[in-house]
Enzyme design. Structure first.
Site, PDB file in Angstrom:
ATOM      1  N   GLU A 196      -5.082  -3.658  -2.203  1.00  0.00           N
ATOM      2  CA  GLU A 196      -6.531  -3.397  -2.131  1.00  0.00           C
ATOM      3  C   GLU A 196      -6.829  -2.112  -1.350  1.00  0.00           C
ATOM      4  OE1 GLU A 196      -4.860  -5.867  -0.882  1.00  0.00           O
ATOM      5  OE2 GLU A 196      -5.301  -6.081   1.268  1.00  0.00           O
ATOM      6  N   SER A 213       4.929  -7.102   3.448  1.00  0.00           N
ATOM      7  CA  SER A 213       5.471  -7.426   4.764  1.00  0.00           C
ATOM      8  C   SER A 213       6.251  -8.746   4.707  1.00  0.00           C
ATOM      9  CB  SER A 213       4.322  -7.535   5.758  1.00  0.00           C
ATOM     10  OG  SER A 213       3.423  -8.524   5.309  1.00  0.00           O
ATOM     11  N   CYS A 253       9.470   1.624   3.660  1.00  0.00           N
ATOM     12  CA  CYS A 253      10.282   0.465   4.057  1.00  0.00           C
ATOM     13  C   CYS A 253      11.711   0.921   4.354  1.00  0.00           C
ATOM     14  CB  CYS A 253      10.268  -0.599   2.982  1.00  0.00           C
ATOM     15  SG  CYS A 253      11.077  -0.048   1.497  1.00  0.00           S
ATOM     16  N   LYS A 255      -1.181  -6.592  -9.635  1.00  0.00           N
ATOM     17  CA  LYS A 255      -2.174  -6.587  -8.557  1.00  0.00           C
ATOM     18  C   LYS A 255      -1.814  -5.492  -7.567  1.00  0.00           C
ATOM     19  CE  LYS A 255      -2.831  -8.247  -4.524  1.00  0.00           C
ATOM     20  NZ  LYS A 255      -3.550  -7.149  -3.862  1.00  0.00           N
ATOM     21  N   GLU A 263       8.922  -4.115  13.372  1.00  0.00           N
ATOM     22  CA  GLU A 263       8.622  -3.070  12.393  1.00  0.00           C
ATOM     23  C   GLU A 263       7.316  -2.388  12.822  1.00  0.00           C
ATOM     24  OE1 GLU A 263       7.362  -4.172   8.345  1.00  0.00           O
ATOM     25  OE2 GLU A 263       8.509  -2.457   7.615  1.00  0.00           O
ATOM     26  N   PHE A 312       0.804  -1.236   0.000  1.00  0.00           N
ATOM     27  CA  PHE A 312       0.000   0.000   0.000  1.00  0.00           C
ATOM     28  C   PHE A 312       0.829   1.275   0.000  1.00  0.00           C
ATOM     29  CE2 PHE A 312       0.768  -0.087   4.603  1.00  0.00           C
ATOM     30  CZ  PHE A 312       0.967   1.263   4.852  1.00  0.00           C
TER      31      PHE A 312
HETATM   32  P1  NAD Z   1       1.153  -6.713   2.996  1.00  0.00           P
HETATM   33  O1  NAD Z   1       2.152  -7.808   3.125  1.00  0.00           O
HETATM   34  O2  NAD Z   1       0.007  -6.677   3.940  1.00  0.00           O
HETATM   35  O3  NAD Z   1       0.502  -6.730   1.517  1.00  0.00           O
HETATM   36  C1  NAD Z   1       1.291  -6.769   0.357  1.00  0.00           C
HETATM   37  C2  NAD Z   1       0.497  -7.459  -0.748  1.00  0.00           C
HETATM   38  O4  NAD Z   1       0.234  -8.807  -0.378  1.00  0.00           O
HETATM   39  C3  NAD Z   1      -0.856  -6.805  -1.031  1.00  0.00           C
HETATM   40  O5  NAD Z   1      -1.044  -6.740  -2.412  1.00  0.00           O
HETATM   41  C4  NAD Z   1      -1.844  -7.755  -0.365  1.00  0.00           C
HETATM   42  O6  NAD Z   1      -3.084  -7.801  -1.025  1.00  0.00           O
HETATM   43  C5  NAD Z   1      -1.146  -9.096  -0.461  1.00  0.00           C
HETATM   44  N1  NAD Z   1      -1.475  -9.987   0.666  1.00  0.00           N
HETATM   45  C6  NAD Z   1      -1.780  -9.624   1.932  1.00  0.00           C
HETATM   46  N2  NAD Z   1      -2.004 -10.716   2.691  1.00  0.00           N
HETATM   47  C7  NAD Z   1      -1.821 -11.790   1.891  1.00  0.00           C
HETATM   48  C8  NAD Z   1      -1.904 -13.200   2.101  1.00  0.00           C
HETATM   49  N3  NAD Z   1      -2.211 -13.722   3.295  1.00  0.00           N
HETATM   50  N4  NAD Z   1      -1.659 -14.009   1.061  1.00  0.00           N
HETATM   51  C9  NAD Z   1      -1.329 -13.504  -0.147  1.00  0.00           C
HETATM   52  N5  NAD Z   1      -1.255 -12.187  -0.398  1.00  0.00           N
HETATM   53  C10 NAD Z   1      -1.479 -11.331   0.601  1.00  0.00           C
HETATM   54  O7  NAD Z   1       1.976  -5.341   3.032  1.00  0.00           O
HETATM   55  P2  NAD Z   1       1.414  -3.845   3.134  1.00  0.00           P
HETATM   56  O8  NAD Z   1       0.871  -3.616   4.487  1.00  0.00           O
HETATM   57  O9  NAD Z   1       0.579  -3.543   1.946  1.00  0.00           O
HETATM   58  O10 NAD Z   1       2.783  -3.030   2.964  1.00  0.00           O
HETATM   59  C11 NAD Z   1       3.626  -2.678   4.030  1.00  0.00           C
HETATM   60  C12 NAD Z   1       4.779  -3.643   4.164  1.00  0.00           C
HETATM   61  O11 NAD Z   1       5.515  -3.680   2.947  1.00  0.00           O
HETATM   62  C13 NAD Z   1       5.774  -3.223   5.233  1.00  0.00           C
HETATM   63  O12 NAD Z   1       6.182  -4.372   5.931  1.00  0.00           O
HETATM   64  C14 NAD Z   1       6.920  -2.627   4.448  1.00  0.00           C
HETATM   65  O13 NAD Z   1       8.173  -2.675   5.083  1.00  0.00           O
HETATM   66  C15 NAD Z   1       6.904  -3.506   3.234  1.00  0.00           C
HETATM   67  N6  NAD Z   1       7.561  -2.854   2.119  1.00  0.00           N
HETATM   68  C16 NAD Z   1       8.775  -3.305   1.762  1.00  0.00           C
HETATM   69  C17 NAD Z   1       9.465  -2.696   0.740  1.00  0.00           C
HETATM   70  C18 NAD Z   1      10.827  -3.175   0.347  1.00  0.00           C
HETATM   71  O14 NAD Z   1      11.341  -2.708  -0.649  1.00  0.00           O
HETATM   72  N7  NAD Z   1      11.427  -4.084   1.074  1.00  0.00           N
HETATM   73  C19 NAD Z   1       8.886  -1.615   0.060  1.00  0.00           C
HETATM   74  C20 NAD Z   1       7.619  -1.185   0.444  1.00  0.00           C
HETATM   75  C21 NAD Z   1       6.959  -1.812   1.484  1.00  0.00           C
END
Ligand code: NAD
Length: 491
Positions: free
Chosen positions: A179, A229, A284, A176, A385, A152
């Site tokens: 959401e 994450s 991140c 994708k 985090e 997000f």
């Molecule tokens: P998230 O893991 O909740 O969601 C990421 C994606 O995974 C979304 O598209 C979501 O729909 C999907 N998703 C969520 N739960 C799922 C499941 N159980 N099974 C399959 N798909 C699933 O992450 P977020 O809250 O959207 O983003 C924040 C996180 O992203 C933080 O931990 C941040 O550090 C990390 N991040 C990392 C980087 C990097 O470069 N390392 C960059 C940006 C964000």
């Protein structure tokens, strides 16, 4: 938002209403207004998108790379022309300030620019006469259909760490979006449509886990790029690998920053505040632990507390706002709970941003900048985090102790050092176990021509997003060994 009230999927060049039975509301985190609804699409819709992408791949891969990048040149112009509107959309659905949204779009555009170099970047190499009369070549070919799954916090930038490279290399794509923030990518795909890119080369399917799992399990999806994450990154990486796919999965972070006593404290404080509180700490690469060494403790602590207290928090669309809202009510609650947990475990809230109400936006999901002092280096707070505007302060006696603490950490996304000593900087760059290092830099975000190099639990895979790594990830090497028996005859 007009036509976007209920979002659609983009499959084979057409906007198609999803047959989803479940929808989620897209909420502006500052005003709590509903901006639209996002469908939770089904595995069948993913299959339709994959089939369209597979069909498109048969002709797209035959388009010369020099012609493929013409669509990217057009996309760059369109992104520049629509920058203000896109920035506004990012701020409305994601909560960050308008300046931050524009900055994010800039980084997206830079990736388009770098991917325009793919005719050269995807060249192979060759050796003549590897044996008498035998030549050997390595050529790079596209993979086929690839899936890109986004978080997000950067709705525009993160898809661009992958998508321009994927298509310029001749692949076709299923995007994708998160959401929570799907509006920005809808608008971007509309711009992609305007470039005249052939139908099916870029498809977009909205949804959550069902969509992700369908991409992970679909036999025609050859590679997965994921950012999110750590637990989900690990899950996506394992399931993609179990299904024989290439995967690059970027995960969460806990970014430590060392402040040495020879650092310029005024500059360090300004840079650190931007890192810890920019994007409301939802980067991140946000600095989340500041480790002061020696005499830096008192001066830095006083200065950062002052900056945290005076930071102007509010609706990101308004002038002069320096920090916006966090993404959801759940996120606000979680951040506040973690602050309390830190206090319960012995930290002092030097600046406490909880229970903050912003005039005119009383329902908004705001947490003001928070500084926690005397955080236990080995406690939960120093390791978890938080993904909010919370900076934990730790004091140690030497740079060696500070580097040792960093290297004990689970994550390895970023580590930074503030100093005026070249020797200390070299030691740090050499020894710190993180993939992105900053020296007198607060957000060590690699430019598009460099890989976004997370380590440890911040990254699962080997080839990262952006630059040459992206080209390698989105191509497979083919080696050709060639002999022509009659090549020496007279022509
Ligand atoms: P998230 O893991 O909740 O969601 C990421 C994606 O995974 C979304 O598209 C979501 O729909 C999907 N998703 C969520 N739960 C799922 C499941 N159980 N099974 C399959 N798909 C699933 O992450 P977020 O809250 O959207 O983003 C924040 C996180 O992203 C933080 O931990 C941040 O550090 C990390 N991040 C990392 C980087 C990097 O470069 N390392 C960059 C940006 C964000």
């Amino acid at each position: 938002m007009g036509a976007f009230t209920v979002l659609q999927n983009h499959i084979n060049g057409e906007w198609i209403a999803s047959n989803a039975t479940e929808f989620l509301e897209i909420i502006n985190p500052a005003t709590v207004e509903t901006l639209g609804k996002v469908p939770l699409s089904s595995a069948r819709e993913v299959d339709q998108a994959v089939q369209a992408a597979q069909q498109a791949f048969t002709t797209w891969r035959r388009v010369p790379a020099g012609d493929r990048i013409q669509y990217l040149f057009k996309l760059k112009v369109l992104l520049e022309e629509h920058l203000d509107d896109l920035a506004q959309t990012i701020t409305m659905e994601c909560g960050k300030t308008l300046a931050e949204s524009k900055g994010e779009l800039r980084r997206a555009i830079e990736n388009v620019e770098v991917a325009c170099g793919i005719p050269m970047m995807m060249q192979g190499y060759n050796s003549e006469d590897v044996a008498r009369g035998i030549d050997e070549f390595m050529i790079r070919q596209p993979l086929g259909v690839v899936g890109i799954i986004c978080p997000f916090n950067f709705p525009a930038m993160i898809p661009f760490w992958f998508m321009p490279y994927a298509i310029a290399c001749g692949n076709t794509v299923i995007l994708k979006p998160s959401e929570k923030v799907p509006l920005t990518l809808q608008k971007i795909v509309q711009l992609i449509e305007q470039t005249g890119l052939p139908a099916g080369v870029v498809n977009l399917v909205n949804g959550t886990k069902v969509v992700v799992d369908a991409m992970l399990d679909h036999p025609a999806v050859r590679a997965i790029s994921f950012v999110g994450s750590t637990p989900i990154a690990k899950y996506v990486y394992s399931r993609a690998a179990a299904n024989g796919k290439r995967a690059q999965c970027q995960g969460g972070a806990k970014n430590p920053v060392i402040v040495l006593s020879d650092a310029d404290i005024a500059t360090t404080t300004r840079i650190m505040a931007d890192s810890a509180f920019g994007c409301a700490g939802q980067r991140c690469l946000a600095a989340s632990v500041a480790i002061t060494v020696g005499d830096a403790k008192q001066t830095f602590t006083e200065a950062i507390a002052e900056v945290a207290t005076t930071r102007k928090v509010g609706y990101g669309l308004e002038d002069g706002i320096q920090m916006g809202a966090v993404i959801t009510a759940g996120s606000k609650n979680r951040i506040e709970r973690l602050i309390q947990q830190g206090v319960d475990q012995g930290a002092t809230a030097l600046v406490d941003g909880r229970q903050s109400k912003i005039l005119g936006y009383e329902q908004g999901y705001f947490v003001r900048p928070t500084i926690l002092q005397n955080v236990n280096p080995l406690g939960d707070l120093a390791k978890t985090e938080i993904f909010g505007p919370v900076l934990s302060l730790i004091h140690l006696e030497s740079i060696d102790e500070a580097i040792a603490l960093i290297n004990q950490g689970q994550y390895g996304n970023m580590a930074c050092l503030f100093t005026s000593s070249g020797a200390a900087a070299r030691k740090f760059r050499y020894e710190a176990e993180a993939g992105n290092i900053g020296i007198n830099i607060g957000v060590a975000a690699p430019m598009a021509q460099f890989p976004f190099s997370g380590w440890k639990d911040s990254f699962f895979g080997d080839l990262h997003g952006q630059g040459h790594h992206a080209v390698e990830f989105f191509t497979q090497t083919k080696v050709v060994i060639e002999r022509w028996h009659d090549w020496t005859r007279q022509f």
